[in-house]
Scaffold this active site. Sequence first.
Site, PDB file in Angstrom:
ATOM      1  N   GLY A  20      70.201  40.933  45.496  1.00 49.24           N
ATOM      2  CA  GLY A  20      70.803  41.925  46.370  1.00 49.24           C
ATOM      3  C   GLY A  20      72.277  42.207  46.104  1.00 49.24           C
ATOM      4  N   ASN A  22      73.404  44.615  44.304  1.00 48.08           N
ATOM      5  CA  ASN A  22      73.590  46.068  44.463  1.00 48.08           C
ATOM      6  C   ASN A  22      73.636  46.451  45.934  1.00 48.08           C
ATOM      7  OD1 ASN A  22      73.711  47.662  41.857  1.00 48.08           O
ATOM      8  ND2 ASN A  22      72.008  46.275  41.427  1.00 48.08           N
ATOM      9  N   ILE A 100      55.882  48.220  41.371  1.00 43.89           N
ATOM     10  CA  ILE A 100      55.488  49.550  40.914  1.00 43.89           C
ATOM     11  C   ILE A 100      54.914  50.273  42.121  1.00 43.89           C
ATOM     12  CG2 ILE A 100      53.874  50.825  39.445  1.00 43.89           C
ATOM     13  CD1 ILE A 100      54.227  48.565  37.386  1.00 43.89           C
ATOM     14  N   LEU A 101      55.385  51.486  42.361  1.00 39.74           N
ATOM     15  CA  LEU A 101      55.000  52.223  43.573  1.00 39.74           C
ATOM     16  C   LEU A 101      53.891  53.217  43.270  1.00 39.74           C
ATOM     17  CD1 LEU A 101      58.670  52.776  44.705  1.00 39.74           C
ATOM     18  CD2 LEU A 101      57.013  51.220  45.758  1.00 39.74           C
ATOM     19  N   HIS A 117      68.312  51.230  37.302  1.00 39.10           N
ATOM     20  CA  HIS A 117      67.582  50.546  36.232  1.00 39.10           C
ATOM     21  C   HIS A 117      68.584  50.053  35.191  1.00 39.10           C
ATOM     22  CE1 HIS A 117      64.178  49.528  33.730  1.00 39.10           C
ATOM     23  NE2 HIS A 117      64.841  50.065  32.707  1.00 39.10           N
ATOM     24  N   ASP A 150      56.773  59.604  40.017  1.00 32.47           N
ATOM     25  CA  ASP A 150      55.586  58.809  39.658  1.00 32.47           C
ATOM     26  C   ASP A 150      55.763  57.997  38.387  1.00 32.47           C
ATOM     27  OD1 ASP A 150      54.297  59.854  41.713  1.00 32.47           O
ATOM     28  OD2 ASP A 150      52.863  61.050  40.558  1.00 32.47           O
ATOM     29  N   LEU A 152      57.207  55.515  35.913  1.00 29.76           N
ATOM     30  CA  LEU A 152      58.000  54.299  36.058  1.00 29.76           C
ATOM     31  C   LEU A 152      59.344  54.437  35.331  1.00 29.76           C
ATOM     32  CD1 LEU A 152      58.101  51.267  36.968  1.00 29.76           C
ATOM     33  CD2 LEU A 152      57.249  50.724  34.669  1.00 29.76           C
ATOM     34  N   ASP A 153      60.419  54.316  36.085  1.00 32.14           N
ATOM     35  CA  ASP A 153      61.782  54.429  35.545  1.00 32.14           C
ATOM     36  C   ASP A 153      61.988  55.755  34.802  1.00 32.14           C
ATOM     37  OD1 ASP A 153      62.327  51.836  36.524  1.00 32.14           O
ATOM     38  OD2 ASP A 153      61.539  50.935  34.696  1.00 32.14           O
TER      39      ASP A 153
END
Length: 225
Positions: A20, A22, A100-101, A117, A150, A152-153
């Site tokens: 944490g 950030n 991953i969402l 990232h 959607d 990733l990164d």
Amino acid sequence: MAGDAGDTPLPVAVLISGGGSNLQALIDAQRAGELPIHIRAVISNRADAYGLTRAAAAGIPTRVLSHKDFPTRAAYDQALSALLEAVDPGLVVLAGFMRILTPGFVAGFHGRMFNIHPSLLPKYPGLHTHQRALDAGDTEHGATVHFVTDELDGGPAVLQARVPVLPGDDAERLAARVLAQEHRIYPLAVRWFATGRLRLDDAGRVLLDGRALTAPLDLADVIPH
Ligand code: GRF
């Protein structure tokens, strides 16, 4: 709009999985009067995330939503959505949230979810970015703040910071150098969003002060050293 000068601070939810630092950078900037946000909740998928201690110390409500309590990714994301709906954030900030969402979750926060990232995206999406930069013999490395989609990164990038790769670097030393820059670019990008200067348009372009970025901004050009 919330967050405009003299207006109510933008309600924000921060999602974490670990240290944490950030999150701390956001708390510190907010406390210094540089960031017109109100962090309404910090949510972690891990009960042992040190960021929860940081949040509690700052008087921010915390929630743990363990992925281990859900049978599927979709079920987890549904519960996370419900939690977030209660918080009603204008911006969701992923700060070392190692999940991953699902597309359904991401769609619910389109244009109002950031991630940071630790690489100069589009280089090195995914994990182990520092080691991959070292293995590739890169001479520079860095971090990127981007809108979440959607992919990733892979969402539209807003702001990057570059660091040199130095002789004798290992992944840990390089990570520390990058992290120090993350703590500069994340509060700045969040500030732009909170003050209404930054948004994603319908075509998926990043607009800063009404102008579409053709490439992510470089911190060195924004804040000259
Ligand atoms: C950061 O390097 C971030 O870019 C990555 O995970 C790390 C989180 O660090 N996604 P912290 O929890 O904010 O200290």
